[in-house]
Design a protein around this motif. Structure first.
Motif, mmCIF file in Angstrom:
data_model
loop_
_atom_site.group_PDB
_atom_site.id
_atom_site.type_symbol
_atom_site.label_atom_id
_atom_site.label_comp_id
_atom_site.label_asym_id
_atom_site.label_seq_id
_atom_site.Cartn_x
_atom_site.Cartn_y
_atom_site.Cartn_z
ATOM 1 N N LEU A 64 45.480 57.232 39.305
ATOM 2 C CA LEU A 64 45.001 56.887 40.639
ATOM 3 C C LEU A 64 46.219 56.741 41.541
ATOM 4 C CD1 LEU A 64 42.268 54.200 39.823
ATOM 5 C CD2 LEU A 64 41.991 56.665 40.113
ATOM 6 N N VAL A 65 46.205 57.437 42.657
ATOM 7 C CA VAL A 65 47.339 57.427 43.566
ATOM 8 C C VAL A 65 46.897 56.897 44.922
ATOM 9 C CG1 VAL A 65 49.104 58.818 44.701
ATOM 10 C CG2 VAL A 65 48.359 59.403 42.377
ATOM 11 N N GLU A 66 47.505 55.780 45.344
ATOM 12 C CA GLU A 66 47.162 55.180 46.631
ATOM 13 C C GLU A 66 48.054 55.724 47.744
ATOM 14 O OE1 GLU A 66 46.778 51.369 43.870
ATOM 15 O OE2 GLU A 66 48.273 52.937 44.145
ATOM 16 N N ALA A 116 32.775 57.157 27.574
ATOM 17 C CA ALA A 116 32.510 55.782 27.986
ATOM 18 C C ALA A 116 33.411 55.476 29.179
ATOM 19 C CB ALA A 116 32.817 54.829 26.844
ATOM 20 N N PRO A 117 32.988 54.541 30.037
ATOM 21 C CA PRO A 117 33.848 54.185 31.174
ATOM 22 C C PRO A 117 35.188 53.626 30.708
ATOM 23 C CG PRO A 117 31.626 53.354 31.478
ATOM 24 C CD PRO A 117 31.710 53.829 30.067
ATOM 25 N N GLU A 118 36.247 54.005 31.395
ATOM 26 C CA GLU A 118 37.586 53.480 31.119
ATOM 27 C C GLU A 118 38.183 52.941 32.412
ATOM 28 O OE1 GLU A 118 39.611 56.033 27.673
ATOM 29 O OE2 GLU A 118 38.958 57.293 29.346
ATOM 30 N N ASN A 119 39.093 51.985 32.249
ATOM 31 C CA ASN A 119 39.712 51.336 33.406
ATOM 32 C C ASN A 119 41.006 52.025 33.814
ATOM 33 O OD1 ASN A 119 37.698 49.312 33.330
ATOM 34 N ND2 ASN A 119 38.852 48.202 31.780
ATOM 35 N N TYR A 120 41.141 52.239 35.113
ATOM 36 C CA TYR A 120 42.356 52.854 35.651
ATOM 37 C C TYR A 120 42.845 52.063 36.855
ATOM 38 C CZ TYR A 120 41.309 56.920 32.756
ATOM 39 O OH TYR A 120 41.059 57.752 31.689
ATOM 40 N N TRP A 121 44.168 51.992 36.990
ATOM 41 C CA TRP A 121 44.809 51.295 38.106
ATOM 42 C C TRP A 121 45.781 52.238 38.808
ATOM 43 C CZ3 TRP A 121 43.740 46.347 39.696
ATOM 44 C CH2 TRP A 121 43.003 45.547 38.829
ATOM 45 N N GLY A 122 45.874 52.066 40.119
ATOM 46 C CA GLY A 122 46.902 52.768 40.859
ATOM 47 C C GLY A 122 48.213 52.006 40.788
ATOM 48 N N GLN A 123 49.243 52.592 41.369
ATOM 49 C CA GLN A 123 50.581 51.996 41.288
ATOM 50 C C GLN A 123 50.815 50.955 42.368
ATOM 51 O OE1 GLN A 123 49.880 54.799 42.769
ATOM 52 N NE2 GLN A 123 51.034 54.780 44.682
ATOM 53 N N GLY A 124 49.933 50.894 43.351
ATOM 54 C CA GLY A 124 50.056 49.914 44.417
ATOM 55 C C GLY A 124 50.678 50.489 45.677
ATOM 56 N N THR A 125 50.236 49.973 46.805
ATOM 57 C CA THR A 125 50.806 50.366 48.093
ATOM 58 C C THR A 125 50.999 49.113 48.943
ATOM 59 O OG1 THR A 125 50.561 51.836 50.020
ATOM 60 C CG2 THR A 125 48.543 50.829 49.178
ATOM 61 N N GLN A 126 52.145 49.021 49.587
ATOM 62 C CA GLN A 126 52.495 47.813 50.343
ATOM 63 C C GLN A 126 51.825 47.819 51.709
ATOM 64 O OE1 GLN A 126 54.617 45.058 49.484
ATOM 65 N NE2 GLN A 126 53.743 44.227 51.377
ATOM 66 N N VAL A 127 51.194 46.706 52.030
ATOM 67 C CA VAL A 127 50.653 46.479 53.371
ATOM 68 C C VAL A 127 51.353 45.252 53.939
ATOM 69 C CG1 VAL A 127 48.622 45.814 54.711
ATOM 70 C CG2 VAL A 127 48.420 47.536 52.890
ATOM 71 N N THR A 128 51.996 45.428 55.082
ATOM 72 C CA THR A 128 52.698 44.330 55.731
ATOM 73 C C THR A 128 52.149 44.149 57.136
ATOM 74 O OG1 THR A 128 54.731 44.787 54.484
ATOM 75 C CG2 THR A 128 54.933 43.415 56.456
ATOM 76 N N VAL A 129 51.668 42.945 57.407
ATOM 77 C CA VAL A 129 51.126 42.623 58.731
ATOM 78 C C VAL A 129 52.089 41.653 59.391
ATOM 79 C CG1 VAL A 129 49.141 41.815 60.037
ATOM 80 C CG2 VAL A 129 48.808 42.917 57.805
ATOM 81 N N SER A 130 52.724 42.114 60.445
ATOM 82 C CA SER A 130 53.758 41.299 61.081
ATOM 83 C C SER A 130 53.953 41.749 62.513
ATOM 84 C CB SER A 130 55.073 41.424 60.315
ATOM 85 O OG SER A 130 56.113 40.743 60.982
ATOM 86 N N SER A 131 54.280 40.804 63.371
ATOM 87 C CA SER A 131 54.593 41.137 64.758
ATOM 88 C C SER A 131 56.092 41.349 64.923
ATOM 89 C CB SER A 131 54.100 40.029 65.686
ATOM 90 O OG SER A 131 54.639 38.786 65.304
#
Length: 121
Positions: free
Chosen positions: A4-6, A106-121
């Motif tokens: 999985l690619v985010e 059967a269903p298997e679990n998959y995870w992506g590598q993560g993507t950074q979200v930064t909320v800042s002014s």
């Protein structure tokens, strides 16, 4: 092996919007559960939104009314639309899917590598 690619993370000002996408790299038969989790520095990973093939959708109280999870099994994509972003939404966001590679799997679990979200002014 399915991955999985985010994408779609980044820096945004408070009140802004971002749309995260998650793509499966290989052909799959179906997605049973799709979800987004997030982990802020010094905190545990938490569920943000989850959608099942049976039609159940759950959101963390902190994002209800602001975030929307959606998916497209045919395109092997999962999305998270994030509106009215707050500083406290800052975290690494992870895509998760319980999916079946083939009709006999059967269903298997998959995870992506993560993507950074930064909320800042």
């Amino acid at each position: 092996q399915v991955q999985l690619v985010e994408s779609g993370g980044g820096l945004v000002q408070p009140g802004g919007s971002l749309r995260l996408s998650c793509a499966a790299t290989e052909s799959i038969f179906s997605i049973n559960v799709m979800a987004w989790y997030r982990q802020a520095p010094g905190k545990e990973r938490e569920l943000v939104a989850r959608s099942t093939s049976g039609g159940r959708v759950d959101y963390a109280d902190s994002v209800k009314g602001r975030f929307t999870i959606s998916g497209d099994s045919a395109k092997k994509m999962v999305y998270l639309q994030m509106n009215s972003l707050k500083v406290e939404d800052t975290a690494v966001y992870y895509c998760y899917a319980a999916l079946r590679r083939f009709h006999y799997s059967a269903p298997e679990n998959y995870w992506g590598q993560g993507t950074q979200v930064t909320v800042s002014s």
